[in-house]
Scaffold this motif. Structure first.
Motif, PDB file in Angstrom:
ATOM      1  N   PRO A   1      17.748   2.341  -6.977  1.00 21.42           N
ATOM      2  CA  PRO A   1      17.247   3.557  -6.318  1.00 21.42           C
ATOM      3  C   PRO A   1      15.745   3.708  -6.498  1.00 21.42           C
ATOM      4  O   PRO A   1      15.138   3.129  -7.395  1.00 21.42           O
ATOM      5  N   LEU A   2      15.144   4.511  -5.630  1.00 20.91           N
ATOM      6  CA  LEU A   2      13.703   4.714  -5.687  1.00 20.91           C
ATOM      7  C   LEU A   2      13.337   5.540  -6.920  1.00 20.91           C
ATOM      8  O   LEU A   2      13.970   6.555  -7.198  1.00 20.91           O
ATOM      9  N   PRO A   3      12.309   5.099  -7.672  1.00 24.29           N
ATOM     10  CA  PRO A   3      11.896   5.892  -8.833  1.00 24.29           C
ATOM     11  C   PRO A   3      11.219   7.202  -8.446  1.00 24.29           C
ATOM     12  O   PRO A   3      11.139   8.127  -9.251  1.00 24.29           O
ATOM     13  N   GLY A   4      10.747   7.285  -7.232  1.00 18.92           N
ATOM     14  CA  GLY A   4      10.080   8.497  -6.746  1.00 18.92           C
ATOM     15  C   GLY A   4       9.496   8.237  -5.374  1.00 18.92           C
ATOM     16  O   GLY A   4       9.569   7.119  -4.844  1.00 18.92           O
ATOM     17  N   LEU A   5       8.925   9.268  -4.797  1.00 20.16           N
ATOM     18  CA  LEU A   5       8.336   9.157  -3.468  1.00 20.16           C
ATOM     19  C   LEU A   5       6.822   9.198  -3.561  1.00 20.16           C
ATOM     20  O   LEU A   5       6.253   9.967  -4.347  1.00 20.16           O
ATOM     21  N   SER A   6       6.171   8.373  -2.748  1.00 16.40           N
ATOM     22  CA  SER A   6       4.711   8.299  -2.776  1.00 16.40           C
ATOM     23  C   SER A   6       4.219   7.646  -1.490  1.00 16.40           C
ATOM     24  O   SER A   6       4.943   6.884  -0.841  1.00 16.40           O
ATOM     25  N   LEU A   7       2.982   7.935  -1.153  1.00 14.56           N
ATOM     26  CA  LEU A   7       2.322   7.299  -0.011  1.00 14.56           C
ATOM     27  C   LEU A   7       1.320   6.239  -0.480  1.00 14.56           C
ATOM     28  O   LEU A   7       0.454   5.817   0.291  1.00 14.56           O
ATOM     29  N   ARG A   8       1.451   5.795  -1.708  1.00 15.73           N
ATOM     30  CA  ARG A   8       0.453   4.902  -2.288  1.00 15.73           C
ATOM     31  C   ARG A   8       0.358   3.582  -1.536  1.00 15.73           C
ATOM     32  O   ARG A   8      -0.740   3.010  -1.429  1.00 15.73           O
ATOM     33  N   TRP A   9       1.489   3.095  -0.992  1.00 19.35           N
ATOM     34  CA  TRP A   9       1.459   1.801  -0.321  1.00 19.35           C
ATOM     35  C   TRP A   9       0.832   1.902   1.059  1.00 19.35           C
ATOM     36  O   TRP A   9       0.209   0.937   1.524  1.00 19.35           O
ATOM     37  N   TYR A  10       0.951   3.051   1.698  1.00 20.58           N
ATOM     38  CA  TYR A  10       0.223   3.266   2.952  1.00 20.58           C
ATOM     39  C   TYR A  10      -1.277   3.401   2.673  1.00 20.58           C
ATOM     40  O   TYR A  10      -2.105   2.916   3.453  1.00 20.58           O
ATOM     41  N   GLU A  11      -1.609   4.067   1.574  1.00 17.33           N
ATOM     42  CA  GLU A  11      -3.020   4.167   1.190  1.00 17.33           C
ATOM     43  C   GLU A  11      -3.590   2.799   0.843  1.00 17.33           C
ATOM     44  O   GLU A  11      -4.738   2.482   1.193  1.00 17.33           O
ATOM     45  N   ASP A  12      -2.765   1.972   0.178  1.00 20.67           N
ATOM     46  CA  ASP A  12      -3.202   0.621  -0.154  1.00 20.67           C
ATOM     47  C   ASP A  12      -3.399  -0.200   1.116  1.00 20.67           C
ATOM     48  O   ASP A  12      -4.343  -0.988   1.219  1.00 20.67           O
ATOM     49  N   PHE A  13      -2.514  -0.019   2.098  1.00 17.67           N
ATOM     50  CA  PHE A  13      -2.627  -0.737   3.372  1.00 17.67           C
ATOM     51  C   PHE A  13      -3.909  -0.331   4.102  1.00 17.67           C
ATOM     52  O   PHE A  13      -4.682  -1.182   4.558  1.00 17.67           O
TER      53      PHE A  13
ATOM     54  N   GLY B   1      -6.560   1.161   2.883  1.00 20.20           N
ATOM     55  CA  GLY B   1      -7.771   0.918   2.105  1.00 20.20           C
ATOM     56  C   GLY B   1      -8.065  -0.541   1.830  1.00 20.20           C
ATOM     57  O   GLY B   1      -9.092  -0.853   1.222  1.00 20.20           O
ATOM     58  N   SER B   2      -7.184  -1.444   2.267  1.00 20.73           N
ATOM     59  CA  SER B   2      -7.378  -2.865   1.981  1.00 20.73           C
ATOM     60  C   SER B   2      -8.129  -3.533   3.133  1.00 20.73           C
ATOM     61  O   SER B   2      -7.644  -3.546   4.270  1.00 20.73           O
ATOM     62  N   PRO B   3      -9.311  -4.127   2.876  1.00 20.59           N
ATOM     63  CA  PRO B   3     -10.029  -4.846   3.938  1.00 20.59           C
ATOM     64  C   PRO B   3      -9.199  -5.998   4.512  1.00 20.59           C
ATOM     65  O   PRO B   3      -9.290  -6.298   5.702  1.00 20.59           O
ATOM     66  N   ARG B   4      -8.393  -6.624   3.660  1.00 14.52           N
ATOM     67  CA  ARG B   4      -7.593  -7.759   4.120  1.00 14.52           C
ATOM     68  C   ARG B   4      -6.539  -7.324   5.132  1.00 14.52           C
ATOM     69  O   ARG B   4      -6.373  -7.941   6.186  1.00 14.52           O
ATOM     70  N   TRP B   5      -5.818  -6.231   4.822  1.00 17.75           N
ATOM     71  CA  TRP B   5      -4.800  -5.738   5.753  1.00 17.75           C
ATOM     72  C   TRP B   5      -5.436  -5.171   7.018  1.00 17.75           C
ATOM     73  O   TRP B   5      -4.921  -5.348   8.132  1.00 17.75           O
ATOM     74  N   MET B   6      -6.546  -4.464   6.880  1.00 18.73           N
ATOM     75  CA  MET B   6      -7.208  -3.887   8.044  1.00 18.73           C
ATOM     76  C   MET B   6      -7.759  -4.978   8.972  1.00 18.73           C
ATOM     77  O   MET B   6      -7.715  -4.850  10.192  1.00 18.73           O
TER      78      MET B   6
ATOM     79  N   PRO C   1       5.024  -3.924  -2.379  1.00 21.13           N
ATOM     80  CA  PRO C   1       5.553  -2.909  -1.469  1.00 21.13           C
ATOM     81  C   PRO C   1       4.629  -2.567  -0.304  1.00 21.13           C
ATOM     82  O   PRO C   1       5.058  -1.907   0.640  1.00 21.13           O
ATOM     83  N   THR C   2       3.365  -3.001  -0.368  1.00 22.27           N
ATOM     84  CA  THR C   2       2.474  -2.798   0.770  1.00 22.27           C
ATOM     85  C   THR C   2       3.031  -3.483   2.013  1.00 22.27           C
ATOM     86  O   THR C   2       2.797  -3.031   3.143  1.00 22.27           O
ATOM     87  N   ILE C   3       3.782  -4.561   1.811  1.00 30.38           N
ATOM     88  CA  ILE C   3       4.401  -5.260   2.935  1.00 30.38           C
ATOM     89  C   ILE C   3       5.375  -4.349   3.660  1.00 30.38           C
ATOM     90  O   ILE C   3       5.491  -4.397   4.894  1.00 30.38           O
ATOM     91  N   THR C   4       6.071  -3.492   2.921  1.00 30.49           N
ATOM     92  CA  THR C   4       7.010  -2.580   3.569  1.00 30.49           C
ATOM     93  C   THR C   4       6.269  -1.559   4.433  1.00 30.49           C
ATOM     94  O   THR C   4       6.752  -1.170   5.499  1.00 30.49           O
ATOM     95  N   ALA C   5       5.088  -1.121   3.981  1.00 31.57           N
ATOM     96  CA  ALA C   5       4.286  -0.211   4.799  1.00 31.57           C
ATOM     97  C   ALA C   5       3.854  -0.904   6.088  1.00 31.57           C
ATOM     98  O   ALA C   5       3.890  -0.305   7.171  1.00 31.57           O
ATOM     99  N   ALA C   6       3.446  -2.174   5.971  1.00 31.50           N
ATOM    100  CA  ALA C   6       3.075  -2.935   7.166  1.00 31.50           C
ATOM    101  C   ALA C   6       4.274  -3.108   8.098  1.00 31.50           C
ATOM    102  O   ALA C   6       4.143  -3.028   9.324  1.00 31.50           O
TER     103      ALA C   6
END
Length: 276
Positions: free
Chosen positions: A51-63, A65-70, A241-246
């Protein structure tokens, strides 16, 4: 009532219920991978676990904010839009030519035009690589755009050809007899009538280019890494988990394209109903 047919016998009711249950199971089977990945993109943990340890938007922020993903997202958009425009031009010209061509070789030519749809992607990628490598188009935006155009053009030819099945070519001849140039006749007579098919083909072409990964693996250089290519590398080298945001972003783009396609289909049906 409610869209169900008039059921008179127990066997008919059983058959209807079985159909509904089977359709529902198939739907959830197809949707299960998407439904499983979406919650993971909102996880506050650093691993892909339930189960999920909690909810967060951190992986969308990482996506974001990442020059590589952008950069990979920007590359996907640039290549996708350019390939869509080129495939619209080439696919429309091919569909118009095939619609007016009367020859016993027409099925063979049509099969060649549509071959990228049925030929395995890896074979197409290898062929394009060995064709583009000697002329220096590998590792370049132009090479990727041309390769994606070759892959996407059949998805324009098919709906435009279907639209032309109900198009009366005498309308174009009538415009020419009144002094219209071929370009003017196409713009004012043919294009408005084939526009729904052309729009559908453009959406399919963009989706094909945006999601394509095999050709990019063979032909892209470090500066042309697209979003699917970046996701593939991430799964192989460093699962984040950034891959899941992508993945959710890719799914959202696909849903928007499908919704737009459905809107165009309904608009086309309304136009046909009004003309009838």
């Amino acid at each position: 009532m409610n869209g169900a047919p008039s059921l008179r016998t127990p066997s008919q009711r059983i058959a209807w219920t079985t159909t509904i249950v089977a359709s529902t199971l198939v739907f959830f089977f197809l949707m299960a991978p998407i439904l499983a990945i979406m919650p993971l993109s909102f996880s506050s943990g650093s691993y892909l676990t339930y189960p999920l340890p909690g909810l967060s938007l951190r992986w969308y922020e990482d996506f974001i904010g990442s020059p590589r993903w952008m950069m990979s997202l920007k590359n996907s958009m640039i290549i996708g839009v350019a390939a869509t425009v080129l495939s619209m031009v080439l696919g429309t010209l091919a569909a118009l030519g095939l619609a007016q061509w009367k020859s016993k070789f027409k099925p063979l030519v049509l099969a060649v035009v549509l071959s990228p749809v049925v030929v395995p992607g890896v074979i197409t990628a290898v062929g394009l690589y060995f064709f583009f490598a000697p002329i220096g188009l590998t590792g370049s935006y132009l090479g990727l755009i041309l390769a994606h155009t070759a892959l996407a053009t059949p998805f324009v030819v098919i709906p435009v050809s279907a639209t032309l099945q109900s198009f009366d070519m005498n309308l174009a001849r009538a415009a020419a007899s009144l002094g219209a140039s071929p370009l003017y006749a196409f713009r004012r007579v043919i294009l408005p009538l084939i526009l729904p098919g052309l729009a559908s083909g453009a959406l399919f072409a963009f989706a094909t280019s945006f999601d394509e990964v095999i050709i990019v693996l063979f032909m892209a250089g470090p500066e042309q890494r697209t979003l699917p290519r970046e996701m593939f590398s991430g799964m192989r080298e460093n699962i984040s988990p950034t891959i899941t945001a992508a993945a959710v972003i890719l799914t959202t783009v696909s849903v928007i394209l499908l919704a737009t396609l459905e809107g165009l289909r309904r608009r086309n049906e309304r136009l046909k109903g009004n003309s009838a």
